[in-house]
Design an enzyme around this catalytic site. Structure first.
Site, PDB file in Angstrom:
ATOM      1  N   ARG A 240       0.584  -1.040   0.039  1.00  0.00           N
ATOM      2  CA  ARG A 240       0.103  -0.164  -0.053  1.00  0.00           C
ATOM      3  C   ARG A 240       0.690   1.356   0.025  1.00  0.00           C
ATOM      4  O   ARG A 240       0.338   2.372   0.638  1.00  0.00           O
ATOM      5  CB  ARG A 240      -0.927   0.163   1.265  1.00  0.00           C
ATOM      6  CG  ARG A 240      -1.913  -1.172   1.285  1.00  0.00           C
ATOM      7  CD  ARG A 240      -3.159  -0.790   1.863  1.00  0.00           C
ATOM      8  NE  ARG A 240      -4.205  -1.843   1.787  1.00  0.00           N
ATOM      9  CZ  ARG A 240      -4.292  -2.973   2.542  1.00  0.00           C
ATOM     10  NH1 ARG A 240      -3.459  -3.195   3.392  1.00  0.00           N
ATOM     11  NH2 ARG A 240      -5.215  -3.815   2.111  1.00  0.00           N
TER      12      ARG A 240
ATOM     13  N   LYS B 204       4.300  10.989 -12.108  1.00  0.00           N
ATOM     14  CA  LYS B 204       3.599  10.131 -12.952  1.00  0.00           C
ATOM     15  C   LYS B 204       4.234   8.679 -13.113  1.00  0.00           C
ATOM     16  O   LYS B 204       5.437   8.597 -13.394  1.00  0.00           O
ATOM     17  CB  LYS B 204       3.467  10.629 -14.324  1.00  0.00           C
ATOM     18  CG  LYS B 204       2.402  11.395 -14.835  1.00  0.00           C
ATOM     19  CD  LYS B 204       2.166  11.810 -16.226  1.00  0.00           C
ATOM     20  CE  LYS B 204       1.280  13.048 -16.365  1.00  0.00           C
ATOM     21  NZ  LYS B 204       1.243  13.420 -18.036  1.00  0.00           N
TER      22      LYS B 204
ATOM     23  N   GLU C   4      12.850  18.194 -25.289  1.00  0.00           N
ATOM     24  CA  GLU C   4      12.067  18.460 -24.035  1.00  0.00           C
ATOM     25  C   GLU C   4      12.467  19.803 -23.554  1.00  0.00           C
ATOM     26  O   GLU C   4      11.670  20.363 -23.035  1.00  0.00           O
ATOM     27  CB  GLU C   4      11.961  17.537 -23.012  1.00  0.00           C
ATOM     28  CG  GLU C   4      11.304  15.984 -23.389  1.00  0.00           C
ATOM     29  CD  GLU C   4       9.929  16.129 -23.448  1.00  0.00           C
ATOM     30  OE1 GLU C   4       9.360  16.732 -23.109  1.00  0.00           O
ATOM     31  OE2 GLU C   4       9.398  14.930 -23.938  1.00  0.00           O
TER      32      GLU C   4
ATOM     33  N   LYS D 168       9.031  22.278 -14.719  1.00  0.00           N
ATOM     34  CA  LYS D 168       7.819  21.338 -14.522  1.00  0.00           C
ATOM     35  C   LYS D 168       7.167  21.268 -13.266  1.00  0.00           C
ATOM     36  O   LYS D 168       5.912  21.225 -13.065  1.00  0.00           O
ATOM     37  CB  LYS D 168       8.551  19.941 -15.196  1.00  0.00           C
ATOM     38  CG  LYS D 168       7.329  18.965 -15.025  1.00  0.00           C
ATOM     39  CD  LYS D 168       7.810  17.809 -15.688  1.00  0.00           C
ATOM     40  CE  LYS D 168       6.688  16.710 -15.461  1.00  0.00           C
ATOM     41  NZ  LYS D 168       7.038  15.537 -16.106  1.00  0.00           N
TER      42      LYS D 168
ATOM     43  N   GLU E 104      -3.125  16.590 -13.674  1.00  0.00           N
ATOM     44  CA  GLU E 104      -3.519  17.049 -14.910  1.00  0.00           C
ATOM     45  C   GLU E 104      -5.106  17.054 -15.548  1.00  0.00           C
ATOM     46  O   GLU E 104      -5.606  16.499 -16.371  1.00  0.00           O
ATOM     47  CB  GLU E 104      -2.847  15.877 -16.011  1.00  0.00           C
ATOM     48  CG  GLU E 104      -2.554  16.359 -17.317  1.00  0.00           C
ATOM     49  CD  GLU E 104      -2.035  15.125 -18.388  1.00  0.00           C
ATOM     50  OE1 GLU E 104      -0.906  14.525 -17.876  1.00  0.00           O
ATOM     51  OE2 GLU E 104      -1.969  15.054 -19.543  1.00  0.00           O
TER      52      GLU E 104
ATOM     53  N   ARG F 139      -1.499  21.264 -16.200  1.00  0.00           N
ATOM     54  CA  ARG F 139      -0.387  20.448 -16.705  1.00  0.00           C
ATOM     55  C   ARG F 139      -0.470  19.940 -18.075  1.00  0.00           C
ATOM     56  O   ARG F 139       0.567  19.417 -18.411  1.00  0.00           O
ATOM     57  CB  ARG F 139      -0.384  19.110 -15.600  1.00  0.00           C
ATOM     58  CG  ARG F 139       0.818  18.129 -15.858  1.00  0.00           C
ATOM     59  CD  ARG F 139       0.798  16.974 -14.620  1.00  0.00           C
ATOM     60  NE  ARG F 139       2.028  16.226 -14.800  1.00  0.00           N
ATOM     61  CZ  ARG F 139       2.340  15.370 -14.012  1.00  0.00           C
ATOM     62  NH1 ARG F 139       1.856  15.373 -12.750  1.00  0.00           N
ATOM     63  NH2 ARG F 139       3.446  14.805 -14.490  1.00  0.00           N
TER      64      ARG F 139
ATOM     65  N   ASN G  55       1.993  18.668 -22.575  1.00  0.00           N
ATOM     66  CA  ASN G  55       2.304  17.909 -23.712  1.00  0.00           C
ATOM     67  C   ASN G  55       2.172  18.550 -25.016  1.00  0.00           C
ATOM     68  O   ASN G  55       1.826  17.886 -26.119  1.00  0.00           O
ATOM     69  CB  ASN G  55       0.606  17.200 -23.430  1.00  0.00           C
ATOM     70  CG  ASN G  55       0.533  16.400 -22.490  1.00  0.00           C
ATOM     71  OD1 ASN G  55       1.463  15.489 -22.137  1.00  0.00           O
ATOM     72  ND2 ASN G  55      -0.945  15.974 -21.806  1.00  0.00           N
TER      73      ASN G  55
ATOM     74  N   HIS H 109       3.091  16.755 -28.054  1.00  0.00           N
ATOM     75  CA  HIS H 109       2.933  15.347 -27.798  1.00  0.00           C
ATOM     76  C   HIS H 109       1.737  14.664 -28.494  1.00  0.00           C
ATOM     77  O   HIS H 109       1.561  13.387 -28.747  1.00  0.00           O
ATOM     78  CB  HIS H 109       2.854  14.917 -26.154  1.00  0.00           C
ATOM     79  CG  HIS H 109       4.153  15.362 -25.454  1.00  0.00           C
ATOM     80  ND1 HIS H 109       4.878  16.341 -25.478  1.00  0.00           N
ATOM     81  CD2 HIS H 109       4.743  14.148 -24.746  1.00  0.00           C
ATOM     82  CE1 HIS H 109       5.963  16.044 -24.776  1.00  0.00           C
ATOM     83  NE2 HIS H 109       5.903  14.822 -24.289  1.00  0.00           N
TER      84      HIS H 109
ATOM     85  N   HIS I 131       2.986  11.572 -29.781  1.00  0.00           N
ATOM     86  CA  HIS I 131       2.512  10.187 -29.551  1.00  0.00           C
ATOM     87  C   HIS I 131       2.095   9.284 -30.577  1.00  0.00           C
ATOM     88  O   HIS I 131       2.199   8.173 -30.960  1.00  0.00           O
ATOM     89  CB  HIS I 131       1.612  10.056 -28.468  1.00  0.00           C
ATOM     90  CG  HIS I 131       2.079  10.281 -27.144  1.00  0.00           C
ATOM     91  ND1 HIS I 131       1.198  11.195 -26.315  1.00  0.00           N
ATOM     92  CD2 HIS I 131       3.244  10.228 -26.520  1.00  0.00           C
ATOM     93  CE1 HIS I 131       1.972  11.161 -25.084  1.00  0.00           C
ATOM     94  NE2 HIS I 131       3.066  10.730 -25.326  1.00  0.00           N
TER      95      HIS I 131
ATOM     96  N   HIS J  43      10.607   8.232 -28.363  1.00  0.00           N
ATOM     97  CA  HIS J  43       9.746   9.093 -27.848  1.00  0.00           C
ATOM     98  C   HIS J  43      10.272  10.627 -27.937  1.00  0.00           C
ATOM     99  O   HIS J  43       9.424  11.692 -28.558  1.00  0.00           O
ATOM    100  CB  HIS J  43       9.489   8.939 -26.321  1.00  0.00           C
ATOM    101  CG  HIS J  43       8.695   9.963 -25.595  1.00  0.00           C
ATOM    102  ND1 HIS J  43       7.515  10.023 -25.950  1.00  0.00           N
ATOM    103  CD2 HIS J  43       9.073  11.153 -25.007  1.00  0.00           C
ATOM    104  CE1 HIS J  43       6.759  11.094 -25.114  1.00  0.00           C
ATOM    105  NE2 HIS J  43       7.903  11.893 -24.612  1.00  0.00           N
TER     106      HIS J  43
HETATM  107  N1  GLY Z   1       5.371  14.341 -19.424  1.00  0.00           N
HETATM  108  C1  GLY Z   1       4.321  15.208 -19.262  1.00  0.00           C
HETATM  109  C2  GLY Z   1       3.813  15.107 -17.708  1.00  0.00           C
HETATM  110  O1  GLY Z   1       4.733  14.451 -17.027  1.00  0.00           O
HETATM  111  O2  GLY Z   1       2.762  15.578 -17.477  1.00  0.00           O
END
Ligand code: GLY
Length: 309
Positions: free
Chosen positions: A61, A83, A125, A176, A186, A190, A194, A197, A201, A213
């Site tokens: 947990r 993330k 990036e 960031k 997000e 946030r 992207n 992206h 993607h 990527h």
């Molecule tokens: N790579 C985009 C984010 O972490 O939101």
């Protein structure tokens, strides 16, 4: 202090970011008698960071973890913001959590070991951060493009190279962090991370992941910039500055042969960021001023993809 430390290794590459690897890590943790007083350290690139964070978020947990990214892409992006995720047959990162590391420790000396292609993709990036948040960062990269690309640690041509690179990495991380602190899960802001992206993607997946990527994001940045100009938000001058910086960094700026417009479009429609049948794009009004748009007509997206070939 007598802290016990054990190492768990996983094979390099995206193919390790799977449930069976996560389970293998869990089994090792159990065998090592790791408990809630234990912590994980993710020492590696993005795959290691994502899977370590994922396991840390669910093991008993949740137990704490620390990110120690070794690739440029992981330093400026995936190690920050919490993330975590693994890939399943149906798509990348479809299982995951938002789970913040207790800290992110970066030593740019790790970059000495990075192949040039991977180094460049991290640069894409950093350009993104300049475009969405920091015109000054963008401008400094325009000035230093050649050195940044050719510079090696402590080379006589660019003695300040490590310090400059450290500034780029730390500025990117702070940008960031600032965004994630406002919108961790997000819901809104946030999403500007992207930028590039949505196209990226789709291009990455349509290439069957033969394009990395970072390379796909680089093409995606140029596409999103062109789309912003076509939608009459962005000046031709800013569009060409962005395309020129991507080019100067030796990054890809065209959709490779063999990838079809229909393929990209249908991927974008399936993308998890799609809502109410509208594809969401991050567009820019000028360097440093992004916004989210769900009102881009499909013909203009199609036209943009065609022009990118
Ligand atoms: N790579 C985009 C984010 O972490 O939101």
């Amino acid at each position: 202090m007598g802290i016990r430390m054990d190492t768990i290794e996983i094979p390099a590459g995206e193919s390790s970011k799977m449930i069976h690897t996560a389970l293998a890590i869990v089994e090792r943790l159990i065998a090592l008698e790791a408990d809630r007083k234990s912590a994980l350290i993710a020492l590696g690139g993005g795959v290691v960071g994502d899977i370590t964070g994922f396991v840390a978020s669910i093991y008993m947990r949740s137990i704490p973890y620390i990110q120690m990214p070794t690739s440029l892409l992981a330093m400026v992006d995936s190690s920050i913001g919490g993330k975590t995720g693994i890939d399943i047959q149906e798509g990348k990162n479809l299982l995951g959590t938002f789970y913040q590391p207790k800290g992110v420790y970066i030593d740019i000396d790790f970059l000495k070991t990075l192949p040039e292609r991977e180094f460049r993709t991290g640069i894409a990036e950093i350009i993104k951060y300049g475009v969405i948040d920091d015109p000054e960062l963008f401008h400094s990269m325009e000035k230093e493009a050649a050195e940044l690309l050719n510079g090696s640690f402590g080379s006589p041509e660019f003695p300040d190279y490590p310090e400059y690179l450290e500034r780029l990495v730390s500025r990117s991380g702070r940008i960031k962090k600032g965004i994630v602190e406002i919108d961790e899960t997000e819901r809104g802001l946030r999403r500007i991370l992207n930028f590039g992206h949505t196209f990226g993607h789709a291009i990455e997946a349509e290439s069957q992941y033969s394009i990395s990527h970072g390379e796909a994001v680089s093409i995606g940045i140029v596409a999103a910039t062109l789309l912003s100009e076509k939608m009459k938000y962005l000046s031709a001058e800013d569009r060409s500055r962005i395309a020129a910086l991507i080019g100067a960094m030796g990054l890809p700026d065209r959709i490779p042969d063999g990838i079809t417009t229909e393929g990209i479009l249908s991927r974008m429609k399936r993308d998890k960021k799609k809502e109410n049948d509208a594809i969401h794009f991050v567009l820019i009004k000028k360097i440093g001023t992004p916004f989210i748009s769900s009102g881009v007509p499909e013909e203009i997206v199609r036209e943009t993809i065609e022009e990118m070939k």
